[in-house]
Design a protein around this motif. Structure first.
Motif, PDB file in Angstrom:
ATOM      1  N   UNK A   5       0.834  -1.205   0.000  1.00 54.16           N
ATOM      2  CA  UNK A   5       0.000   0.000   0.000  1.00 54.16           C
ATOM      3  C   UNK A   5       0.870   1.257   0.000  1.00 54.16           C
ATOM      4  N   UNK A   6       1.960   1.239   0.767  1.00 55.47           N
ATOM      5  CA  UNK A   6       2.854   2.397   0.809  1.00 55.47           C
ATOM      6  C   UNK A   6       3.478   2.646  -0.562  1.00 55.47           C
ATOM      7  N   UNK A   7       3.886   1.583  -1.251  1.00 56.98           N
ATOM      8  CA  UNK A   7       4.445   1.735  -2.595  1.00 56.98           C
ATOM      9  C   UNK A   7       3.417   2.352  -3.537  1.00 56.98           C
ATOM     10  N   UNK A   8       2.177   1.858  -3.459  1.00 52.67           N
ATOM     11  CA  UNK A   8       1.119   2.399  -4.315  1.00 52.67           C
ATOM     12  C   UNK A   8       0.849   3.865  -3.998  1.00 52.67           C
ATOM     13  N   UNK A   9       0.819   4.201  -2.714  1.00 56.32           N
ATOM     14  CA  UNK A   9       0.595   5.594  -2.314  1.00 56.32           C
ATOM     15  C   UNK A   9       1.724   6.495  -2.789  1.00 56.32           C
ATOM     16  N   UNK A  56       3.699  10.657  -6.447  1.00 51.57           N
ATOM     17  CA  UNK A  56       4.680  11.105  -7.436  1.00 51.57           C
ATOM     18  C   UNK A  56       3.978  11.479  -8.745  1.00 51.57           C
ATOM     19  N   UNK A  57       3.030  10.681  -9.186  1.00 57.82           N
ATOM     20  CA  UNK A  57       2.290  10.973 -10.405  1.00 57.82           C
ATOM     21  C   UNK A  57       1.449  12.237 -10.230  1.00 57.82           C
ATOM     22  N   UNK A  86       2.058  14.788  -8.252  1.00 57.08           N
ATOM     23  CA  UNK A  86       2.955  15.950  -8.260  1.00 57.08           C
ATOM     24  C   UNK A  86       3.455  16.243  -9.680  1.00 57.08           C
ATOM     25  N   UNK A  87       3.741  15.211 -10.441  1.00 52.64           N
ATOM     26  CA  UNK A  87       4.188  15.403 -11.825  1.00 52.64           C
ATOM     27  C   UNK A  87       3.101  16.078 -12.657  1.00 52.64           C
ATOM     28  N   UNK A  88       1.889  15.579 -12.539  1.00 58.03           N
ATOM     29  CA  UNK A  88       0.775  16.167 -13.292  1.00 58.03           C
ATOM     30  C   UNK A  88       0.490  17.603 -12.841  1.00 58.03           C
ATOM     31  N   UNK A  89       0.625  17.854 -11.562  1.00 59.56           N
ATOM     32  CA  UNK A  89       0.416  19.208 -11.037  1.00 59.56           C
ATOM     33  C   UNK A  89       1.451  20.165 -11.612  1.00 59.56           C
ATOM     34  N   UNK A  90       2.703  19.713 -11.652  1.00 61.47           N
ATOM     35  CA  UNK A  90       3.772  20.547 -12.199  1.00 61.47           C
ATOM     36  C   UNK A  90       3.522  20.814 -13.686  1.00 61.47           C
ATOM     37  N   UNK A  91       3.089  19.803 -14.427  1.00 58.28           N
ATOM     38  CA  UNK A  91       2.794  19.990 -15.851  1.00 58.28           C
ATOM     39  C   UNK A  91       1.643  20.983 -16.041  1.00 58.28           C
ATOM     40  N   UNK A  92       0.615  20.872 -15.226  1.00 55.35           N
ATOM     41  CA  UNK A  92      -0.523  21.779 -15.326  1.00 55.35           C
ATOM     42  C   UNK A  92      -0.127  23.210 -15.027  1.00 55.35           C
ATOM     43  N   UNK A  93       0.669  23.387 -13.962  1.00 51.38           N
ATOM     44  CA  UNK A  93       1.120  24.730 -13.602  1.00 51.38           C
ATOM     45  C   UNK A  93       2.002  25.320 -14.698  1.00 51.38           C
ATOM     46  N   UNK A  94       2.820  24.498 -15.341  1.00 46.59           N
ATOM     47  CA  UNK A  94       3.676  24.969 -16.442  1.00 46.59           C
ATOM     48  C   UNK A  94       2.822  25.410 -17.626  1.00 46.59           C
ATOM     49  N   UNK A  95       1.791  24.628 -17.921  1.00 47.84           N
ATOM     50  CA  UNK A  95       0.885  25.008 -19.029  1.00 47.84           C
ATOM     51  C   UNK A  95       0.154  26.307 -18.716  1.00 47.84           C
TER      52      UNK A  95
END
Length: 73
Positions: free
Chosen positions: A48-52, A57-58, A60-69
């Motif tokens: 469960x910890x690995x999945x969380x 991480x995903x 945060x990555x998507x958030x960073x991409x959205x903020x960049x756009x």
């Protein structure tokens, strides 16, 4: 053979397996069962910890991409 020809005592003896009592577990058996349950719980928690962590991480990555756009617009 019709069912009414079966003697009553024979009909009752076929159900003996349902009435057998289980013997109580020994101290060692209880300890082994408890240890196995603990190990399985630890395994589930680590999965469960690995999945969380992967989800976070995903996210945060998507958030960073959205903020960049959004900053380009």
């Amino acid at each position: 053979m019709p069912a009414w020809n079966i003697p009553r005592y024979k009909a009752l003896t076929t159900m003996d397996y349902e009435t057998q009592e289980q013997r109580p577990a020994t101290k060692e058996e209880r300890a082994a069962k408890k240890e196995k349950a603990r190990q399985e719980a630890e395994k589930v928690l680590s999965e469960r910890k690995k999945e969380d962590d992967a989800f976070r991480a995903n996210f945060e990555r998507l958030k960073a991409e959205r903020l960049a756009r959004e900053s380009k617009s």
